[in-house]
Enzyme design. Structure first.
Site, short mmCIF file in Angstrom:
data_model
loop_
_atom_site.label_atom_id
_atom_site.label_comp_id
_atom_site.label_asym_id
_atom_site.label_seq_id
_atom_site.Cartn_x
_atom_site.Cartn_y
_atom_site.Cartn_z
N THR A 73 -64.83 8.89 -56.23
CA THR A 73 -65.60 8.25 -55.16
C THR A 73 -66.79 7.48 -55.73
OG1 THR A 73 -64.91 9.98 -53.63
CG2 THR A 73 -66.83 8.68 -53.00
N ASN A 152 -52.20 7.43 -52.87
CA ASN A 152 -52.26 8.89 -52.90
C ASN A 152 -51.31 9.55 -51.90
OD1 ASN A 152 -54.49 7.43 -51.55
ND2 ASN A 152 -54.90 9.40 -50.61
N GLN A 180 -54.91 8.23 -58.86
CA GLN A 180 -53.60 8.90 -58.82
C GLN A 180 -52.69 8.46 -59.96
OE1 GLN A 180 -52.76 11.42 -57.08
NE2 GLN A 180 -54.34 11.44 -55.51
N SER A 200 -60.50 10.27 -61.87
CA SER A 200 -61.15 11.50 -61.44
C SER A 200 -60.57 12.70 -62.18
CB SER A 200 -60.96 11.67 -59.93
OG SER A 200 -61.41 12.95 -59.53
N GLY A 201 -61.44 13.57 -62.67
CA GLY A 201 -61.00 14.72 -63.46
C GLY A 201 -60.05 15.66 -62.73
N HIS A 202 -60.39 15.97 -61.46
CA HIS A 202 -59.64 17.04 -60.80
C HIS A 202 -58.24 16.62 -60.35
CE1 HIS A 202 -60.11 16.17 -56.35
NE2 HIS A 202 -61.06 15.38 -56.82
N THR A 238 -78.78 13.63 -66.73
CA THR A 238 -78.29 14.40 -67.86
C THR A 238 -76.78 14.60 -67.76
OG1 THR A 238 -80.40 15.52 -68.04
CG2 THR A 238 -78.52 16.61 -69.09
N CYS A 326 -58.19 13.92 -46.80
CA CYS A 326 -59.41 13.38 -46.19
C CYS A 326 -59.22 13.06 -44.72
CB CYS A 326 -59.84 12.13 -46.93
SG CYS A 326 -59.64 12.29 -48.69
C1 LIG Z 1 -58.88 11.83 -54.80
C2 LIG Z 1 -58.99 10.35 -54.76
C3 LIG Z 1 -60.26 9.72 -54.82
C4 LIG Z 1 -61.55 10.49 -54.80
O1 LIG Z 1 -61.81 11.11 -56.03
P1 LIG Z 1 -62.95 12.26 -56.07
O2 LIG Z 1 -63.06 12.59 -57.52
O3 LIG Z 1 -62.42 13.39 -55.25
O4 LIG Z 1 -64.19 11.66 -55.54
C5 LIG Z 1 -60.28 8.34 -54.81
N1 LIG Z 1 -59.15 7.62 -54.77
C6 LIG Z 1 -57.93 8.19 -54.73
C7 LIG Z 1 -56.71 7.33 -54.71
C8 LIG Z 1 -57.81 9.57 -54.72
O5 LIG Z 1 -56.60 10.12 -54.65
#
Ligand SMILES: *Cc1c(COP(=O)(O)O)cnc(C)c1O
Length: 404
Positions: A73, A152, A180, A200-202, A238, A326
């Site tokens: 995000t 996504n 994605q 994004s890491g997760h 930091t 979301c």
């Molecule tokens: C999950 C997702 C995001 C948001 O990433 P966050 O690290 O959760 O802020 C943005 N774009 C897409 C396509 C996603 O699937």
């Protein structure tokens, strides 16, 4: 019974090897990378390694093209806000109707409060971008184009390499939300014209709350967060060292497992999809099945509610999703499926199954075992199912899916 997790586009489990890489940076190696002593130096070295690991996954030319952020995000917001400031005399943004809320909500706000003109490019029934409409929207006023690499909800891929070239012909910057795509598809940024990319890491077995924005060398970046000189002055604060190191390790692992994603994971997805269509009538796959992420299946089951399906799946120990995490909780069907003109009678019953390298055959078997019963059960209670003809006539008929 072992739970079945098929919601990997919402988030993934942190790989144990990434956790192990992170742990020392909470304890012995707690230093601040900017400090002029040994505590800082060892952290600085580890951050450098992480940057290299990410550079390699992205095929970036230089490791300093990577700016760490708090996630997808923040990366998305930074890219667009920066371009609107650096691209002097250009005040328009081009995006697509099927982006993540991280792009769409920002664009809505820019339009409403900042006088920015936003072009939202439509998609067809398979979720493919209207490239002709995109060509027409590009012009001397375009500051930046932001178009996602992979959707996504459906996994549909956009031809971002070609779209980036077209943006450059119009003098605009090109950003892609590749949250994605990264870790699931081979990416080689140095051979493309993409200026900025969010990850994004997760979403790739790394920790939450960490991400990165790739900014091609030579592209100016106006920071969104101002303060200290971290990240070469492009993102103050930091460094979240443990998370960055976990993300680096996750990137290394993603690269090592890339072929597994393209073969074994894809085969699991395909077997689930085909098995569901064979066993359950009035169901179909949404999205561009010829150009899709290997891990994502979005299947619409007509005349029932996705929320009810998810509830019963959850009771059977299976985690899936209706569109994006979301938007679930709202009664409207997903903005992505609506943009594809999937009839309401089907869009309401769309379920996304998203795999990862941690899934196995037994997960597919389990879903195929319980899903037909769940669907039959819900349909027997559905007033729409009893009067399919009337329900269908009332729905948007512009979309003609191939039924199982
Ligand atoms: C999950 C997702 C995001 C948001 O990433 P966050 O690290 O959760 O802020 C943005 N774009 C897409 C396509 C996603 O699937």
């Amino acid at each position: 019974m072992r739970p079945v997790y098929l919601d990997n586009n919402a988030t993934t489990r942190v790989d144990p090897a990434a956790v192990a890489a992170m742990l020392p940076f909470f304890t012995e190696q707690f230093g601040n990378a900017s400090s002029m002593h040994a505590f800082g130096a060892s952290v600085g070295g580890a951050l450098k390694t992480a940057r290299r690991q990410l550079q390699e996954l992205l095929g970036a030319e230089h490791d300093h093209e990577i700016v760490y952020t708090s996630g997808g995000t923040e990366s998305d917001n930074t890219a667009i806000l920066s371009a609107l400031e650096t691209q002097v005399g250009r005040s328009e943004v081009i995006t697509s109707v099927v982006e993540h809320p991280a792009i769409l909500a920002l664009c809505d706000w820019l339009e409403k409060h900042k006088g920015v003109t936003v072009h939202r490019i439509p998609v067809d029934a398979k979720g493919r971008l209207d490239v002709e409409a995109y060509r027409k929207a590009l012009g001397p006023k375009t500051a930046i184009v932001s178009i996602m690499w992979a959707n996504n909800e459906t996994g549909t891929l956009f031809p971002v390499e070609r779209l980036a070239e077209m943006a450059h012909e119009a003098g605009a910057l090109f950003h892609t939300d590749a949250v994605q795509a990264v870790g699931k598809l081979p990416i080689d940024l140095k051979s493309t014209e993409i200026d900025m990319l969010s990850l994004s890491g997760h979403k790739l077995h790394g920790p939450k709350g960490i991400g990165a924005l790739y900014v091609r060398k030579g592209v100016r970046l106006r920071p969104m967060i101002r303060g200290g000189h971290q990240e070469r002055g492009r993102r103050a604060g930091t460094e979240n060292a443990p998370a960055i190191i976990g993300l680096g390790k996750a990137a290394e692992l993603a690269l090592a497992h890339m072929s597994d994603e393209q073969t074994r994971v894809k085969a699991l997805r395909d077997r689930l999809e085909q098995g569901l269509l064979q066993r359950i009538g009035n169901s179909f796959v949404t999205g561009d099945t010829d150009h899709r992420l290997p891990n994502t299946a979005n299947v619409a089951f007509e005349f029932i509610e996705g929320e009810a399906i998810l509830l019963l799946l959850n009771r059977a120990g299976i985690a899936a999703s209706s569109g994006s995490a979301c938007t679930s909780g709202s009664l409207e069907p997903s903005h992505v499926l609506r943009a594809m003109k999937v009839p309401y009678t089907a869009a309401h019953g769309a379920i996304r199954f998203s795999f990862s390298r941690e899934n196995g055959e037994e997960d597919v078997d389990r879903v195929l075992e319980v899903m037909p019963g769940i669907i039959a059960n819900l349909r027997s209670l559905s007033p729409f199912w009893k009067d399919k003809g009337a329900a269908k006539a009332a729905a948007d008929t512009a979309f003609n899916p191939t039924y199982a």
